[in-house]
Write an enzyme that holds these catalytic residues in place. Structure first.
Site, PDB file in Angstrom:
ATOM      1  N   ILE A  89     -18.307  33.878 -60.554  1.00  0.00           N
ATOM      2  CA  ILE A  89     -19.252  34.962 -60.302  1.00  0.00           C
ATOM      3  C   ILE A  89     -19.462  34.975 -58.795  1.00  0.00           C
ATOM      4  CG2 ILE A  89     -21.214  33.419 -60.745  1.00  0.00           C
ATOM      5  CD1 ILE A  89     -22.836  35.823 -61.629  1.00  0.00           C
ATOM      6  N   SER A  90     -19.325  36.144 -58.181  1.00  0.00           N
ATOM      7  CA  SER A  90     -19.339  36.234 -56.726  1.00  0.00           C
ATOM      8  C   SER A  90     -20.695  35.873 -56.132  1.00  0.00           C
ATOM      9  CB  SER A  90     -18.951  37.644 -56.272  1.00  0.00           C
ATOM     10  OG  SER A  90     -17.619  37.939 -56.603  1.00  0.00           O
ATOM     11  N   GLN A  91     -20.668  35.451 -54.893  1.00  0.00           N
ATOM     12  CA  GLN A  91     -21.862  35.210 -54.094  1.00  0.00           C
ATOM     13  C   GLN A  91     -22.756  36.462 -54.119  1.00  0.00           C
ATOM     14  OE1 GLN A  91     -20.598  34.791 -50.089  1.00  0.00           O
ATOM     15  NE2 GLN A  91     -22.612  34.276 -49.266  1.00  0.00           N
TER      16      GLN A  91
END
Length: 242
Positions: A89-91
């Site tokens: 899950i992206s920053q």
């Protein structure tokens, strides 16, 4: 009388347990709200994301519900997190930045390639008319669909499939967001972008990826290099990199 006294005592204990559980649940909810506020203020707003609607969506969507339970305590940290199957899950900042540059409106139809946890789709759904999201890794796609349904996102449509091909049945799209990196921008996605549409996509080899913003103007694509990034590679159903 003794039986009645015992029953009253048992009811009192149960009521106390329910009350304590409710207090702890409310406390956890308030804690998550504060963590989201801090995330938006320190990680996103301070780095230049200004769109009020995007900031509101990032404040509203409960990121901790989209990560594994063992990592929920890190859900609002300034970092990507593993969601299994070699995916992340992206920053939070990257999610907000990529969303902002798409300049979404309430009437837009958006294609997302790489559903992952479903978090980015939820953020998009707060801002546009409909989100069509594709995931190649079946367990991730199934899990994301379940979470999104539980959260009652009726304007998100999920699909297990190859995102490189896009979703031609629902094209053209006003905006396309890609959360995995092919070596080159897929022609199929370019073709499925509507006139006046925007696409945000990472591309390149690992360690040398760039984030590109594309705009379709009078049938032609204008491409802008906007950021150095590092995303998981885009793969086909056999795990081969595009």
């Amino acid at each position: 009388m003794k039986e009645i006294s015992n029953l009253i005592w048992i009811c009192a204990v149960i009521a106390a347990i329910v009350l304590i559980a409710g207090f702890h649940w409310k406390s956890r909810q308030e804690d998550q709200v504060q963590k989201r506020k801090r995330m938006v203020d320190t990680q996103i707003r301070r780095r230049g994301v200004k769109d009020i609607a995007v900031l509101s969506a990032m404040s509203k969507v409960e990121r901790h519900l989209f990560v594994p339970s063992t990592l929920q305590h890190k859900a609002y940290d300034d970092t990507p997190l593993s969601i299994g199957h070699g995916q992340t899950i992206s920053q939070p900042y990257i999610v907000a930045y990529m969303t902002e540059v798409l300049e979404l409106s309430k009437t837009d139809k958006v294609l997302e390639v790489g559903t992952g946890s479903g978090y980015q789709a939820a953020v998009l759904a707060e801002l546009c008319d409909s989100v069509f999201t594709i995931e190649i890794v079946r367990p991730l796609g199934v899990r994301a669909d379940k979470v999104l349904k539980q959260l009652r996102y009726s304007n998100i449509y999920t699909k297990i499939g190859d995102g490189y091909l896009g979703w031609p049945e629902h094209a053209p799209f006003d905006a396309i967001i890609v959360t995995c990196a092919p070596f080159d921008i897929p022609p199929s996605l370019k073709d499925q972008l509507a006139e006046g549409g925007r696409m945000i996509i990472p591309a390149g080899s690992k360690g040398r990826q760039q984030l590109y913003l594309l705009r379709k103007v009078k049938g032609k694509l204008k491409t802008y290099n906007v950021l150095d990034v590092l995303f998981v590679p885009m793969v086909d159903s056999l795990g081969n990199k595009y």
